[in-house]
Scaffold this active site. Structure first.
Site, PDB file in Angstrom:
ATOM      1  N   PRO A 272      26.744  -4.872  56.544  1.00  0.00           N
ATOM      2  CA  PRO A 272      27.922  -4.500  57.337  1.00  0.00           C
ATOM      3  C   PRO A 272      28.370  -5.608  58.279  1.00  0.00           C
ATOM      4  CG  PRO A 272      25.964  -3.429  58.200  1.00  0.00           C
ATOM      5  CD  PRO A 272      25.525  -4.230  57.014  1.00  0.00           C
ATOM      6  N   GLU A 273      29.147  -6.541  57.782  1.00  0.00           N
ATOM      7  CA  GLU A 273      29.673  -7.593  58.651  1.00  0.00           C
ATOM      8  C   GLU A 273      31.169  -7.418  58.823  1.00  0.00           C
ATOM      9  OE1 GLU A 273      28.066  -9.216  60.612  1.00  0.00           O
ATOM     10  OE2 GLU A 273      26.051  -9.162  59.828  1.00  0.00           O
TER      11      GLU A 273
ATOM     12  N   LYS B 134      31.371  -9.024  65.220  1.00  0.00           N
ATOM     13  CA  LYS B 134      30.433  -8.142  64.544  1.00  0.00           C
ATOM     14  C   LYS B 134      30.235  -6.833  65.282  1.00  0.00           C
ATOM     15  CE  LYS B 134      28.226 -11.967  62.260  1.00  0.00           C
ATOM     16  NZ  LYS B 134      27.061 -12.820  62.126  1.00  0.00           N
TER      17      LYS B 134
ATOM     18  N   ARG C 181      41.035 -24.990  61.967  1.00  0.00           N
ATOM     19  CA  ARG C 181      42.338 -24.653  61.378  1.00  0.00           C
ATOM     20  C   ARG C 181      42.895 -25.912  60.722  1.00  0.00           C
ATOM     21  NH1 ARG C 181      42.608 -22.107  66.384  1.00  0.00           N
ATOM     22  NH2 ARG C 181      43.028 -19.886  66.279  1.00  0.00           N
TER      23      ARG C 181
END
Ligand code: ZN
Length: 249
Positions: A2-3, A53, A234
């Site tokens: 579950p990330e 998270k 980016r």
């Protein structure tokens, strides 16, 4: 595991409970020991969001439940049932739906995080000169291509508008903020604001440099280049002729 994306899906599934006054309980003793159910029982759930998270559930009164699932934790959402099955750490019941949290392992309360966002460039009351002075008070050694997308300094500019605005102002994204004049910052920010406002009404206009690596600059014909920039890596796009490197003043 579950990330990030799983947390975003959990946040989406929990949305039907937003706006509802919540009945909370903790059938599981480990869940009970966190004190979470007592603190949120009877409060309206105002917002659910995945941040990194963590899943953050904001309740009225500034009470925030932080859920970190690690490897074992799960959130389930379904129709409200009279008798729940099993022993979840936490049950949140709204009018029609209920959410259950299984296996923790982290459920913690915190005060509402202060939203440290800079002024919204698109807001009517935001003055470009004020944003320039705010950028001026920040670290002048940072790259301008990083500083102007830092939402704590000025909120609203993403990677595309950054690339286009710096090209318009003929400023290299690799220039230190301290090497860029107030006039150039105001030019880039003012242009970005106007362009974003126009794009709200009519998205998808032509781009000068964004995602045009290798193609000719619309102003001088030099090939546009691109490279990862800053901590978030980016991709920056710029014309090396119109937006030359510069040394700090
Ligand atoms: Zn050029």
């Amino acid at each position: 595991m579950p990330e990030g994306d799983a947390l975003h899906r959990a946040a989406a599934r929990l949305q039907p409970l937003v706006g509802e006054r919540i009945e909370a309980g903790s059938p599981n003793p480990q869940g009970e020991a966190t004190g979470v159910a007592r603190a949120i029982d009877g409060r309206v759930l105002e917002r659910v969001e995945a941040v990194g998270k963590h899943l953050l559930l904001e309740f009225e009164g500034g009470v925030v439940l932080r859920s970190h699932l690690r490897m074992s934790g799960r959130w389930r959402v379904g129709p409200r049932t009279a008798a729940g099955r099993g022993r979840p750490w936490l049950v949140l019941r709204g009018g029609r739906f209920e959410a259950t949290q299984w296996n923790g392992p982290v459920l913690a309360l915190e005060r509402r995080a202060v939203r440290r966002l800079g002024p919204d460039l698109l807001a009517d009351g935001t003055d470009v000169a004020l944003v320039v002075s705010r950028v001026r008070r920040a670290d002048q050694r940072r790259l301008v291509g990083e500083a102007l997308v830092d939402q704590r300094l000025v909120a609203g500019i993403g990677n595309m508008w950054l690339a286009e605005a710096l090209w318009e102002a003929k400023v290299s994204p690799w220039a230190a903020v301290g090497a860029v004049s107030d006039e150039e910052l105001a030019h880039a920010l003012g242009w970005a604001r106007d362009a974003m406002r126009a794009a709200v009404l009519a998205p998808g206009g032509p781009r000068a440099v964004y995602r045009r690596a290798g193609r000719p600059c619309r102003r001088c014909g030099t090939a546009v280049v691109s490279r990862g920039l800053g901590d978030a890596n980016r991709t920056a796009y710029w014309c090396p002729a119109c937006q030359p490197d510069r040394v700090s003043r």
